[in-house]
Scaffold this motif. Structure first.
Motif, PDB file in Angstrom:
ATOM      1  N   LEU A  66     -21.092   0.553   8.380  1.00  9.66           N
ATOM      2  CA  LEU A  66     -20.221  -0.731   8.457  1.00  9.66           C
ATOM      3  C   LEU A  66     -18.805  -0.439   9.410  1.00  9.66           C
ATOM      4  CD1 LEU A  66     -19.083  -1.127   4.552  1.00  9.66           C
ATOM      5  CD2 LEU A  66     -20.297  -3.098   6.222  1.00  9.66           C
ATOM      6  N   ASP A  67     -18.532   1.161   9.403  1.00 10.95           N
ATOM      7  CA  ASP A  67     -17.859   1.311  10.989  1.00 10.95           C
ATOM      8  C   ASP A  67     -18.416   1.192  12.174  1.00 10.95           C
ATOM      9  OD1 ASP A  67     -15.954   2.744  12.080  1.00 10.95           O
ATOM     10  OD2 ASP A  67     -17.253   4.124  12.901  1.00 10.95           O
ATOM     11  N   ALA A  68     -19.673   1.262  11.735  1.00 15.26           N
ATOM     12  CA  ALA A  68     -21.014   1.094  13.501  1.00 15.26           C
ATOM     13  C   ALA A  68     -21.075  -0.436  13.877  1.00 15.26           C
ATOM     14  CB  ALA A  68     -22.578   1.763  13.700  1.00 15.26           C
ATOM     15  N   ILE A  69     -21.170  -1.424  12.792  1.00 19.05           N
ATOM     16  CA  ILE A  69     -21.321  -2.174  12.852  1.00 19.05           C
ATOM     17  C   ILE A  69     -19.733  -2.921  13.234  1.00 19.05           C
ATOM     18  CG2 ILE A  69     -22.183  -4.330  11.453  1.00 19.05           C
ATOM     19  CD1 ILE A  69     -24.218  -3.260   9.846  1.00 19.05           C
ATOM     20  N   PHE A  70     -18.817  -3.091  12.575  1.00 19.51           N
ATOM     21  CA  PHE A  70     -17.712  -3.860  12.257  1.00 19.51           C
ATOM     22  C   PHE A  70     -16.307  -3.174  13.014  1.00 19.51           C
ATOM     23  CE2 PHE A  70     -19.758  -5.148   8.690  1.00 19.51           C
ATOM     24  CZ  PHE A  70     -19.964  -6.576   9.409  1.00 19.51           C
ATOM     25  N   GLU A 124     -12.858  -0.259  13.645  1.00 19.02           N
ATOM     26  CA  GLU A 124     -11.593  -0.442  12.846  1.00 19.02           C
ATOM     27  C   GLU A 124     -11.342  -1.529  12.265  1.00 19.02           C
ATOM     28  OE1 GLU A 124      -9.729   2.171  14.033  1.00 19.02           O
ATOM     29  OE2 GLU A 124      -9.928   3.956  13.646  1.00 19.02           O
ATOM     30  N   PRO A 125     -10.764  -1.713  11.188  1.00 18.06           N
ATOM     31  CA  PRO A 125     -10.414  -3.695  10.875  1.00 18.06           C
ATOM     32  C   PRO A 125      -9.579  -3.483  11.733  1.00 18.06           C
ATOM     33  CG  PRO A 125     -10.272  -1.846   9.133  1.00 18.06           C
ATOM     34  CD  PRO A 125     -10.933  -1.625  10.232  1.00 18.06           C
ATOM     35  N   ARG A 126      -9.409  -5.208  12.745  1.00 20.15           N
ATOM     36  CA  ARG A 126      -8.663  -5.438  13.807  1.00 20.15           C
ATOM     37  C   ARG A 126      -7.058  -5.974  13.560  1.00 20.15           C
ATOM     38  NH1 ARG A 126      -9.803  -2.602  18.139  1.00 20.15           N
ATOM     39  NH2 ARG A 126     -12.423  -3.540  18.792  1.00 20.15           N
ATOM     40  N   ARG A 127      -6.806  -6.395  11.873  1.00 18.55           N
ATOM     41  CA  ARG A 127      -5.706  -6.556  11.475  1.00 18.55           C
ATOM     42  C   ARG A 127      -5.536  -6.307  10.065  1.00 18.55           C
ATOM     43  NH1 ARG A 127      -6.715 -13.350  12.198  1.00 18.55           N
ATOM     44  NH2 ARG A 127      -7.474 -13.219  14.596  1.00 18.55           N
ATOM     45  N   ALA A 128      -4.548  -5.884  10.270  1.00 17.60           N
ATOM     46  CA  ALA A 128      -4.379  -5.485   8.853  1.00 17.60           C
ATOM     47  C   ALA A 128      -4.755  -4.324   8.260  1.00 17.60           C
ATOM     48  CB  ALA A 128      -3.882  -6.110   7.834  1.00 17.60           C
ATOM     49  N   HIS A 129      -4.448  -3.309   9.383  1.00 20.56           N
ATOM     50  CA  HIS A 129      -5.335  -1.627   8.961  1.00 20.56           C
ATOM     51  C   HIS A 129      -4.688  -0.976   7.574  1.00 20.56           C
ATOM     52  CE1 HIS A 129      -7.361   2.130   9.092  1.00 20.56           C
ATOM     53  NE2 HIS A 129      -8.280   1.742   9.722  1.00 20.56           N
ATOM     54  N   LEU A 170     -12.874   2.152   1.079  1.00 26.81           N
ATOM     55  CA  LEU A 170     -12.177   3.068   1.177  1.00 26.81           C
ATOM     56  C   LEU A 170     -12.374   3.818   2.394  1.00 26.81           C
ATOM     57  CD1 LEU A 170     -10.401   4.500  -2.255  1.00 26.81           C
ATOM     58  CD2 LEU A 170      -9.964   2.608  -0.649  1.00 26.81           C
ATOM     59  N   LEU A 171     -13.797   4.366   2.553  1.00 29.69           N
ATOM     60  CA  LEU A 171     -14.057   5.614   3.225  1.00 29.69           C
ATOM     61  C   LEU A 171     -14.211   4.666   4.450  1.00 29.69           C
ATOM     62  CD1 LEU A 171     -15.195   8.248   4.083  1.00 29.69           C
ATOM     63  CD2 LEU A 171     -17.492   8.318   3.264  1.00 29.69           C
ATOM     64  N   TYR A 172     -14.591   3.513   4.770  1.00 28.16           N
ATOM     65  CA  TYR A 172     -14.412   2.903   5.805  1.00 28.16           C
ATOM     66  C   TYR A 172     -13.619   2.875   6.688  1.00 28.16           C
ATOM     67  CZ  TYR A 172     -14.746  -1.561   8.048  1.00 28.16           C
ATOM     68  OH  TYR A 172     -15.073  -2.665   9.152  1.00 28.16           O
ATOM     69  N   ALA A 173     -12.637   1.954   5.488  1.00 31.71           N
ATOM     70  CA  ALA A 173     -11.174   1.976   6.244  1.00 31.71           C
ATOM     71  C   ALA A 173     -10.543   3.656   6.564  1.00 31.71           C
ATOM     72  CB  ALA A 173     -10.111   1.609   5.801  1.00 31.71           C
ATOM     73  N   ALA A 174     -11.128   4.701   6.273  1.00 34.79           N
ATOM     74  CA  ALA A 174     -10.750   5.781   6.801  1.00 34.79           C
ATOM     75  C   ALA A 174     -11.260   6.695   8.125  1.00 34.79           C
ATOM     76  CB  ALA A 174     -10.551   7.220   5.748  1.00 34.79           C
ATOM     77  N   ILE A 175     -12.456   5.696   8.348  1.00 34.30           N
ATOM     78  CA  ILE A 175     -13.273   6.511   9.254  1.00 34.30           C
ATOM     79  C   ILE A 175     -13.250   5.418  10.281  1.00 34.30           C
ATOM     80  CG2 ILE A 175     -15.014   7.901   8.166  1.00 34.30           C
ATOM     81  CD1 ILE A 175     -16.709   5.741   8.888  1.00 34.30           C
TER      82      ILE A 175
END
Length: 222
Positions: free
Chosen positions: A12-16, A18-23, A84-89
């Motif tokens: 998910l991290d490789a594709i998207f 870090e979340p651009r908004r509201a991390h 959760l892990l995606y948001a953390a890495i």
């Protein structure tokens, strides 16, 4: 299942990225800033109380939600943990920030390299030589390779969703409070020491992995 969740989060991290908004970490930073303003004192014990109030409620919430998800479905629990892990890495982000430094150095654009490395380190980069620019970028990638990749994966595999929340929030508080300035030297002591403890093993695994991927003999000597 834990390994599959870890792989899914990395993908998910490789594709998207870090979340651009509201991390979530931005919101946590505001929460921690509010606690610091209310509880700050030149006291280690006050700093420990502030750390506990900033971090532990979210760890408890992650534990509760993960348990509820597991009662509904193992797949729902896996999806919750992966999110959760995606948001953390931040593996993709590391590359996005480091590549411009390398590209500028490759073309001899020292001003561009200084500007690029200035976006990933906190020091003044205006007078750095090309060698120091390269060193600063390498050190930042190595450290953040632990903080934003290896450490998060390590604590997820060890303690699941609550573990990754504990690690990433503790790491964020160290970046906010863990400085030896007059204001934070005592108050931020707990944040710095807890982060050191959580990274005791992951940091060494990170360094060993980088050594194996690069010039092994030289890296081991270092």
């Amino acid at each position: 299942m834990a390994a599959a969740v870890a792989i899914a989060a990395v993908l998910l991290d490789a594709i998207f990225g870090e979340p651009r908004r509201a991390h979530p970490l931005v919101a946590f930073g505001r929460w921690a800033g509010w606690i610091e303003r209310g509880l700050h004192a030149d006291s280690r014990s006050r700093g420990l109380v502030a750390w506990s109030l900033a971090v532990l409620p979210w760890v408890g919430l992650a534990w509760l939600l993960d348990g509820l998800a597991a009662q509904v479905s193992g797949w729902l629990s896996a999806a919750f943990s992966a999110s959760l892990l995606y948001a953390a890495i931040g593996l993709r982000s590391l590359g996005d920030h480091a590549r411009p430094v390398a590209a500028a150095l490759d073309t001899g654009d020292i001003e561009g390299a200084r500007a690029a490395v200035g976006r990933i380190v906190s020091r003044d980069t205006a007078a750095l030589s090309s060698e120091r620019v390269a060193a600063a970028a390498t050190e930042s990638v190595l450290e953040n390779g632990n903080d934003a990749v290896f450490g998060a994966l390590f604590w997820f595999l060890l303690l699941g969703a609550p573990g990754v929340v504990l690690y990433r929030l503790a790491n964020t508080l160290d970046a906010m409070w863990g400085y030896r300035t007059p204001r934070l030297h005592r108050f931020g002591c707990a944040a710095a020491r807890i982060d050191d403890t959580l990274n005791l093993l992951p940091a060494r695994l990170t360094a060993a992995t980088y050594a194996l991927c690069g010039h092994g003999a030289t890296a081991w000597r270092c």
